[in-house]
Design a protein around this motif. Structure first.
Motif, PDB file in Angstrom:
ATOM      1  N   VAL A   9       0.695  -1.164   0.440  1.00  0.00           N
ATOM      2  CA  VAL A   9       0.236  -0.301  -0.172  1.00  0.00           C
ATOM      3  C   VAL A   9       1.024   1.408  -0.324  1.00  0.00           C
ATOM      4  CG1 VAL A   9      -1.594   0.913   1.742  1.00  0.00           C
ATOM      5  CG2 VAL A   9      -1.356  -1.873   0.863  1.00  0.00           C
ATOM      6  N   LEU A  11       1.477   5.159   0.463  1.00  0.00           N
ATOM      7  CA  LEU A  11       1.189   6.140   0.982  1.00  0.00           C
ATOM      8  C   LEU A  11       2.308   7.582   1.325  1.00  0.00           C
ATOM      9  CD1 LEU A  11       1.681   4.670   4.627  1.00  0.00           C
ATOM     10  CD2 LEU A  11      -0.718   5.772   3.814  1.00  0.00           C
ATOM     11  N   GLY A  57     -12.226   9.583   4.665  1.00  0.00           N
ATOM     12  CA  GLY A  57     -11.198  10.404   3.482  1.00  0.00           C
ATOM     13  C   GLY A  57     -12.019  11.123   2.334  1.00  0.00           C
ATOM     14  N   THR A  63      -7.622   8.350   2.155  1.00  0.00           N
ATOM     15  CA  THR A  63      -8.545   6.913   2.677  1.00  0.00           C
ATOM     16  C   THR A  63      -8.957   6.843   3.832  1.00  0.00           C
ATOM     17  OG1 THR A  63      -7.319   5.606   2.004  1.00  0.00           O
ATOM     18  CG2 THR A  63      -8.386   5.734  -0.045  1.00  0.00           C
ATOM     19  N   SER A  67     -13.226   2.884   5.038  1.00  0.00           N
ATOM     20  CA  SER A  67     -12.697   1.761   3.519  1.00  0.00           C
ATOM     21  C   SER A  67     -12.297   0.686   3.629  1.00  0.00           C
ATOM     22  CB  SER A  67     -12.014   2.932   2.803  1.00  0.00           C
ATOM     23  OG  SER A  67     -10.278   3.158   2.972  1.00  0.00           O
ATOM     24  N   ASP A 198      -1.140  11.399   4.844  1.00  0.00           N
ATOM     25  CA  ASP A 198      -1.820  10.193   3.654  1.00  0.00           C
ATOM     26  C   ASP A 198      -2.562   9.454   4.590  1.00  0.00           C
ATOM     27  OD1 ASP A 198      -2.881   8.847   1.674  1.00  0.00           O
ATOM     28  OD2 ASP A 198      -1.503   8.573   0.763  1.00  0.00           O
ATOM     29  N   LYS A 200      -3.904   5.343   5.175  1.00  0.00           N
ATOM     30  CA  LYS A 200      -4.965   3.793   4.082  1.00  0.00           C
ATOM     31  C   LYS A 200      -4.742   3.087   4.952  1.00  0.00           C
ATOM     32  CE  LYS A 200      -3.911   5.092  -1.115  1.00  0.00           C
ATOM     33  NZ  LYS A 200      -3.070   6.587  -0.287  1.00  0.00           N
ATOM     34  N   THR A 202      -4.374  -0.611   6.112  1.00  0.00           N
ATOM     35  CA  THR A 202      -3.328  -1.618   5.543  1.00  0.00           C
ATOM     36  C   THR A 202      -3.492  -3.054   5.986  1.00  0.00           C
ATOM     37  OG1 THR A 202      -1.935  -0.676   7.674  1.00  0.00           O
ATOM     38  CG2 THR A 202      -1.399   0.921   5.277  1.00  0.00           C
TER      39      THR A 202
END
Length: 214
Positions: A9, A11, A57, A63, A67, A198, A200, A202
């Motif tokens: 992922v 970032l 996000g 995000t 998510s 950022d 996300k 993971t």
């Protein structure tokens, strides 16, 4: 002797900025610390913005935790059941349960607060938590956020799990600058807040979301 594959992922960093102009006349004619007040209010707005990004996000940018692909359908558009919450909790493996918590909107919290078990006891219990909201649900802390979606069609109404499943990259820490000269022609002082980050998911198995039906 099987060959495994690693997934990744990425970032990156998205630059965020908040700007407030304060008229010098306002500062001169005030008996309170206007600059201190503005900086404090900007800090609260930035905190709410970051919380929203970490939960929801923005499309094609950071995000949030909602998510996660680990989801459960509520089977209803407008109501959450006790079974929904039990099933959602079980979506997170036991090894990740120790650091798990619930996150809901205030309106969702009120709905959950009225749920009872088979003996008539409320599922939501009051606990003496030194740091945080003093409620637990199925043994885990409950936190409230205005940024969480309300109960509605297809809404991601309840988040459960360990937030370590969400990775956050702060490339540039939050920085606030007071600019005395830049806006001098406007007889104003500028207050800029910049940061770059950022986020996300993971590890999807650490986070689970209850999704209302369509």
């Amino acid at each position: 002797a099987d060959a495994g594959k690693f997934t990744s992922v990425d970032l990156t960093g998205y630059l965020c900025c908040a700007i407030t102009l304060v008229g010098k006349s306002v500062i001169a004619n005030s008996d309170i610390d206007i600059m201190g007040f503005i900086v404090h209010e900007m800090a609260k707005k930035v905190a709410l913005f970051i919380e929203k990004e970490l939960l929801i996000g923005t499309e094609n940018k950071a995000t949030g935790a909602l998510s996660t692909t680990n989801t459960l359908n509520a089977g209803s558009v407008s109501a959450i059941s006790a079974d929904n919450l039990i099933d959602l909790q079980s979506k997170v493996p036991t090894v990740y349960q120790s650091g798990a918590c619930w996150t809901v909107n205030p309106a969702t919290f009120n709905a959950i607060r009225k749920l009872k078990d088979g003996t008539g006891r409320y599922l939501l219990q009051t606990e003496a938590i030194s740091n945080g909201f003093p409620y637990t649900l199925l043994g885990k802390p409950v936190y409230i956020s205005d940024n969480m979606p309300v109960i509605d069609s297809a809404a991601k109404a309840v988040l459960y799990g360990d937030y370590s499943g969400l990775s956050v990259n702060f490339r540039q820490q939050i920085e606030t600058q007071v600019l005395n000269e830049t806006y001098a022609a406007q007889h104003a002082i500028g207050i800029h807040t910049w940061f770059e980050f950022d986020a996300k998911v993971t590890d999807n198995q650490k986070l689970a979301v209850l999704v209302m039906s369509v």
